[in-house]
Scaffold this motif. Structure first.
Motif, PDB file in Angstrom:
ATOM      1  N   ALA A  22       0.834  -1.209   0.000  1.00  0.00           N
ATOM      2  CA  ALA A  22       0.000   0.000   0.000  1.00  0.00           C
ATOM      3  C   ALA A  22       0.866   1.254   0.000  1.00  0.00           C
ATOM      4  O   ALA A  22       0.636   2.191  -0.774  1.00  0.00           O
ATOM      5  N   LEU A  23       1.893   1.263   0.850  1.00  0.00           N
ATOM      6  CA  LEU A  23       2.762   2.435   0.924  1.00  0.00           C
ATOM      7  C   LEU A  23       3.503   2.647  -0.393  1.00  0.00           C
ATOM      8  O   LEU A  23       3.689   3.772  -0.852  1.00  0.00           O
ATOM      9  N   ALA A  24       3.897   1.526  -1.012  1.00  0.00           N
ATOM     10  CA  ALA A  24       4.651   1.626  -2.265  1.00  0.00           C
ATOM     11  C   ALA A  24       3.729   1.931  -3.450  1.00  0.00           C
ATOM     12  O   ALA A  24       4.194   2.311  -4.525  1.00  0.00           O
ATOM     13  N   GLY A  25       2.429   1.749  -3.254  1.00  0.00           N
ATOM     14  CA  GLY A  25       1.497   1.964  -4.360  1.00  0.00           C
ATOM     15  C   GLY A  25       1.588   0.885  -5.425  1.00  0.00           C
ATOM     16  O   GLY A  25       1.441   1.148  -6.612  1.00  0.00           O
ATOM     17  N   LYS A  50      10.687   1.350  -5.312  1.00  0.00           N
ATOM     18  CA  LYS A  50       9.533   1.775  -4.516  1.00  0.00           C
ATOM     19  C   LYS A  50       9.252   0.801  -3.388  1.00  0.00           C
ATOM     20  O   LYS A  50       8.997   1.200  -2.249  1.00  0.00           O
ATOM     21  N   ASP A  53      12.035   0.722  -0.781  1.00  0.00           N
ATOM     22  CA  ASP A  53      11.915   1.966  -0.014  1.00  0.00           C
ATOM     23  C   ASP A  53      10.844   1.831   1.057  1.00  0.00           C
ATOM     24  O   ASP A  53      11.061   2.152   2.230  1.00  0.00           O
TER      25      ASP A  53
ATOM     26  N   ALA B  24       4.862   8.600  -9.604  1.00  0.00           N
ATOM     27  CA  ALA B  24       5.006   8.613  -8.144  1.00  0.00           C
ATOM     28  C   ALA B  24       3.768   8.048  -7.453  1.00  0.00           C
ATOM     29  O   ALA B  24       3.808   7.730  -6.267  1.00  0.00           O
ATOM     30  N   GLY B  25       2.654   7.926  -8.203  1.00  0.00           N
ATOM     31  CA  GLY B  25       1.417   7.447  -7.585  1.00  0.00           C
ATOM     32  C   GLY B  25       0.790   8.469  -6.663  1.00  0.00           C
ATOM     33  O   GLY B  25       0.199   8.105  -5.644  1.00  0.00           O
ATOM     34  N   LYS B  50       8.892  10.131  -2.802  1.00  0.00           N
ATOM     35  CA  LYS B  50       8.320   9.504  -3.996  1.00  0.00           C
ATOM     36  C   LYS B  50       8.346  10.443  -5.194  1.00  0.00           C
ATOM     37  O   LYS B  50       8.704  10.072  -6.299  1.00  0.00           O
ATOM     38  N   ASP B  53      11.857  11.284  -6.327  1.00  0.00           N
ATOM     39  CA  ASP B  53      12.371  10.085  -7.007  1.00  0.00           C
ATOM     40  C   ASP B  53      11.872  10.028  -8.445  1.00  0.00           C
ATOM     41  O   ASP B  53      12.645   9.832  -9.390  1.00  0.00           O
TER      42      ASP B  53
END
Lengths: 338, 338
Positions: A22-25, A50, A53, B24-25, B50, B53
């Motif tokens: 979820a955080l990374a999308g 991502k 990270d 980046a979402g 994000k 990046d």
């Protein structure tokens, strides 16, 4: 599971793979592919970035074991040194960088000025960029303020190799500082010296207590002056010690301070005092008189530290680095003080 | 807009803010807040990471000017050196790190072994972590293979400061190597020397051609030997040059090679040859005879380089670093060769 205060949180009640995704999308499948190596396709590098990270940010630790996270780590190894201008650290760095280069790893060197706060900042930065490992050269503080930062680093798959003493939690390259101190004392005793002054370094460093401890186990120092491991510090300390005319020799706990001691003797026009250093830096053969010292193979120590990173074996190993006596012109049989 | 091959692509037909937001979402508003500083709230640091990046990856450049991207860069400054074990670079690093520390910047040092490929790898790594700047110490190759990598770095808001010569595209700290070479030649000529051997460093380095050029503008060298800027290389080159008994002096293009030359003279038992070095490393005062040399204030050069990063002024400035003659015992009036 060396750090029970950290690891259980991460593995039992810690963040889930869903939270990382979820955080990374990204999708759960993608997160799993990146962190567990599952699935055939290799994710695009932007996705790997991502997800790792996000995992690092949440301190997510993959189960059984954290190896897949480790394998997605960067090719960077951090090297923390007290003072890059000290040839002691430059020699260690050279050995580490030579091995790193042979294995396509990059080494980023950080100068900590012996400031634990700055060490922690650099560790956080190296963790954020998923450095594969960190080598601690000269971080042998007798206190353990750094341990939590180091544990965080290892809990996300990074390796720590200490050069010097840093408890037994990490891989360690352990120079025989105690034995080297004994060699210096034995050598001076053999030459007939009984009243020897010792110039120490910062008292918080384990290197200092070990070298001094080894010396004192053979011969009680007649006088002790604390300096800062630099040439100028050694010179000032020698000037102070040499006011005591009964001293026939000085043992400086590193070569830079021994070189400063030779400069003090030159300025005072005294040629009756023996000097022994520690480390065998390149400068030792170029000063006059050439410096008797305790040799550590610093370049080899740096190389071995990097090899421990590459070996990727279970942590907690210690490799001894021997200390040997190198006799040159600066030590001579005792002469009665004038 | 110094690099027309890069910048127009980024600003006219380059990636849009929409593309950055998508990668980046995040929402367009969030991307704008991060990259243009628009909107009142400060985005969470995870979002900033994000978006920057994604912007770095796409080489998105914010309009008017790239300042907001630059301000979101990290507190890391990279320092690229040829050889960290060379005290020349250690002194520069010390000055840079001192200033960095005063301003809460972290310095990561990379050793390039004079390998342009490795320099490019480190530049890419520093760009990926949004380093605020890179200092190039001793990267003064006479070719320009690095220029594209450096331009990419600057096109995403990073600064480049070269110590030495690196064209005029970047901020430069320019040591007066040519003038220093002239000072060495004038000093030896004043002492009556007319047959002087010169030990050079790697011929690809601008430092070498500048120091040698300055010397040759005053006095034609009687013999030239190329070495590698190390003590051992200087020693071997001196051994070779000294077979010519007509030489009354040797000018080594750095102090490490001059120290090697003194060792060669000691081994040969020759005390009739003058030696002049270049740099004024700390070791110069501790060798016997103490070394006459051309002094650069290396620590100050490193400090000035970091100050250029912090000043954040338009690029392309050059600051001269003066070279001065320091006369010690290793140079003396000519004596007829034996």
């Amino acid at each position: 599971m060396r750090y029970p205060t950290h690891m259980p949180r991460a593995t039992s009640t810690g963040p889930t793979l869903q939270q990382v995704a979820a955080l990374a999308g990204v999708s759960l499948a993608t997160a799993s592919r990146v962190l567990h190596g599952s699935g055939g396709r290799t994710p695009a590098s932007a996705l790997v970035e991502k997800v790792t990270d996000a995992a690092a940010q949440l301190r997510y630790v993959a189960h059984a074991p954290a190896q897949s996270l480790a394998s997605s780590r960067s090719t960077v190894v951090g090297l923390l040194v007290h003072d890059i201008a000290d040839p002691y650290f430059a020699a260690i760095a050279t050995g580490a960088m030579r091995v790193a280069r042979e294995h396509d790893l990059m080494v980023l060197v950080a100068n900590t000025f012996r400031d634990p706060g700055l060490e922690m900042d650099y560790l956080a930065r190296l963790r954020a960029q998923r450095a594969r490992a960190v080598l601690l050269a000269g971080s042998a503080f007798t206190d353990s303020s750094l341990t939590p930062s180091l544990s965080e680093f290892t809990s996300t798959g990074g390796r720590v190799v200490a050069i010097g003493t840093h408890g037994d939690a990490f891989d360690t390259i352990a120079p025989d500082n105690y034995g080297g101190g004994q060699l210096a004392a034995t050598h001076l005793a053999d030459l007939g010296h009984t009243t020897v002054g010792v110039i120490t370094g910062p008292s918080t460093l384990a290197t200092v207590s070990n070298r001094l401890g080894g010396f004192s186990s053979i011969m009680e120092p007649a006088a002790v002056a604390e300096a800062d491991f630099t040439r100028e510090g050694g010179r000032a300390a020698a000037m102070s010690l040499l006011q005591d005319r009964s001293l026939t020799a000085i043992f400086a706990l590193n070569d830079l301070m021994a070189v400063g001691t030779l400069a003090a003797l030159r300025d005072l026009g005294r040629h009756d005092v023996s000097v022994v250093g520690f480390d065998d830096l390149p400068v030792a053969v170029d000063v006059t008189p050439a410096l008797t010292t305790i040799r550590l193979d610093l370049t080899d120590m740096g190389a071995k530290a990097m090899e421990l990173v590459l070996a990727n074996l279970p942590t907690g190993r210690t490799m001894e680095a021997p200390a040997t006596l190198v006799v040159r012109a600066s030590s001579m049989p005792v002469r009665p003080p004038r």
